[in-house]
Design an enzyme around this catalytic site. Structure first.
Site, PDB file in Angstrom:
ATOM      1  N   TYR A  48      27.921   8.522 -12.764  1.00 13.91           N
ATOM      2  CA  TYR A  48      28.348   9.626 -11.912  1.00 13.91           C
ATOM      3  C   TYR A  48      29.232   9.098 -10.760  1.00 13.91           C
ATOM      4  O   TYR A  48      30.035   9.835 -10.207  1.00 13.91           O
ATOM      5  CB  TYR A  48      27.151  10.313 -11.254  1.00 13.91           C
ATOM      6  CG  TYR A  48      26.315  11.228 -12.114  1.00 13.91           C
ATOM      7  CD1 TYR A  48      26.467  11.327 -13.496  1.00 13.91           C
ATOM      8  CD2 TYR A  48      25.337  12.019 -11.508  1.00 13.91           C
ATOM      9  CE1 TYR A  48      25.666  12.178 -14.247  1.00 13.91           C
ATOM     10  CE2 TYR A  48      24.539  12.883 -12.253  1.00 13.91           C
ATOM     11  CZ  TYR A  48      24.698  12.954 -13.617  1.00 13.91           C
ATOM     12  OH  TYR A  48      23.903  13.808 -14.347  1.00 13.91           O
ATOM     13  N   CYS A  79      19.192   9.506  -7.300  1.00 14.69           N
ATOM     14  CA  CYS A  79      20.548   9.018  -7.503  1.00 14.69           C
ATOM     15  C   CYS A  79      21.255   9.135  -6.162  1.00 14.69           C
ATOM     16  O   CYS A  79      21.293  10.224  -5.568  1.00 14.69           O
ATOM     17  CB  CYS A  79      21.240   9.896  -8.548  1.00 14.69           C
ATOM     18  SG  CYS A  79      22.985   9.498  -8.793  1.00 14.69           S
ATOM     19  N   GLU A 161      22.890  -1.361 -16.329  1.00 15.44           N
ATOM     20  CA  GLU A 161      22.672  -0.559 -17.549  1.00 15.44           C
ATOM     21  C   GLU A 161      22.578  -1.460 -18.782  1.00 15.44           C
ATOM     22  O   GLU A 161      21.855  -1.176 -19.716  1.00 15.44           O
ATOM     23  CB  GLU A 161      23.808   0.458 -17.752  1.00 15.44           C
ATOM     24  CG  GLU A 161      23.796   1.631 -16.791  1.00 15.44           C
ATOM     25  CD  GLU A 161      22.822   2.746 -17.197  1.00 15.44           C
ATOM     26  OE1 GLU A 161      22.564   2.939 -18.389  1.00 15.44           O
ATOM     27  OE2 GLU A 161      22.312   3.418 -16.279  1.00 15.44           O
TER      28      GLU A 161
HETATM   29  N1  DGL Z   1      22.341   6.060 -10.046  1.00 15.04           N
HETATM   30  C1  DGL Z   1      23.641   6.138  -9.442  1.00 15.04           C
HETATM   31  C2  DGL Z   1      23.493   6.072  -7.939  1.00 15.04           C
HETATM   32  O1  DGL Z   1      22.423   5.824  -7.411  1.00 15.04           O
HETATM   33  C3  DGL Z   1      24.528   5.001  -9.884  1.00 15.04           C
HETATM   34  C4  DGL Z   1      24.993   5.084 -11.297  1.00 15.04           C
HETATM   35  C5  DGL Z   1      26.135   6.030 -11.499  1.00 15.04           C
HETATM   36  O2  DGL Z   1      27.254   5.750 -11.053  1.00 15.04           O
HETATM   37  O3  DGL Z   1      25.879   7.050 -12.087  1.00 15.04           O
HETATM   38  O4  DGL Z   1      24.464   6.279  -7.246  1.00 15.04           O
END
Ligand code: DGL
Length: 281
Positions: A48, A79, A161
């Site tokens: 994301y 997130c 990942e």
């Molecule tokens: N889990 C996302 C965050 O904490 C990072 C991974 C992503 O870019 O989706 O920002």
């Protein structure tokens, strides 16, 4: 209408763009072992952190909708990217308490900086989290003295990942991202992305080597679990049944590494991972 006690038996919904949110699941399972949690990792659409705020909002709404259909009593946005750009909107739209990971991480970082007597906090995060300015804003609400230095660290997400969490490649990437923070004299570094705790040991050892002294690494997952406990108690939603809680894991795609990483985080209790379709879930 359901009693507060009836609601307390419901699960806590947790979502992330991928497997990074399992670091939050682990912290919640450790701190609040009687709670039931239901997790959604949007592994079909990770990352994301490189997407526009509008896209992140659209994805976040779909994840939140899938979880609220599971009759959750509270939603944890595990997130940083979603917490940075969509938390206020989700809080306004949903009728369950919603918490993100940025505020708890900022509180823990300010506390650590005050204990060390230092005035600079470094934050590593995705490009979206860093450009949102959410961490400097959260820290500014807590302290007028502390300055926040931010560095986007996009390559750390695919490394996490892939389960590529030690060795030369993550060390070189960590060094590249940490150097500006260490050079700016930040002695507290926030892992401002839920994927980064998977690389905690590499980040900590590289930061200490570059600084030539102790550096405190703040993992917002732990801080989030502590805040969640306080929120549930304050709302009368803390689990009152003493028995062991449970964890349900769902994903929108099944990457090879998910089960292995889930195993590393959740240990022997790792449940079966179920794949769902967000358009029908
Ligand atoms: N889990 C996302 C965050 O904490 C990072 C991974 C992503 O870019 O989706 O920002």
């Amino acid at each position: 209408m359901m009693s507060a006690d009836g609601q307390a038996q419901r699960p806590i919904g947790i979502f992330d763009s991928g497997l990074g949110g399992l670091t939050v699941v682990q912290a919640i399972r450790r701190d609040l072992p009687s709670e039931h949690v239901t997790y959604l990792g949007d592994t079909a659409r990770v990352p994301y952190g490189t997407r526009s705020p509008d896209t992140v909002v659209r994805y976040a709404r779909a994840c939140a909708r899938a979880l609220t259909r599971r009759q959750i009593k509270a939603l944890v946005v595990a997130c940083n990217t979603v917490s940075a750009v969509a938390l206020d909107l989700l809080s306004a739209e949903l009728d369950v308490p919603v918490m993100g990971v940025i505020e708890p991480g900022a509180v823990a970082a300010v506390q650590a900086a005050e204990e060390l007597g230092c005035e600079r906090i470094g934050v590593l995060g995705t490009a979206s989290t860093i450009s949102s300015g959410a961490y400097p804003a959260a820290v500014a609400r807590l302290s007028t003295r502390i300055e926040v230095i931010c560095e986007p660290a996009p390559l750390l997400v695919p490394l996490a990942e892939e389960g590529w969490t030690d060795g030369q490649v993550p060390e070189l990437a960590a060094e590249r991202y940490l150097r500006p923070l260490v050079d700016a004299n930040a002695r507290v570094i926030v892992l401002g992305c839920t994927h980064y705790p998977l690389l905690h040991d590499v980040i900590e050892s590289v930061a200490r080597r570059l600084a030539g002294r102790e550096i405190t690494i703040v993992d917002s997952a732990k801080a989030t679990a502590t805040s969640l406990g306080g929120l549930l108690s304050a709302k009368g939603l803390a689990q009152s049944e003493p028995g062991p809680g449970s964890a349900e894991l769902t994903v929108t795609d099944v990457p090879k590494s998910f089960a292995a990483v889930a195993g590393r985080f959740l240990g022997a209790e790792v449940p079966k991972v179920r794949q769902i379709d967000l358009t029908t879930a």
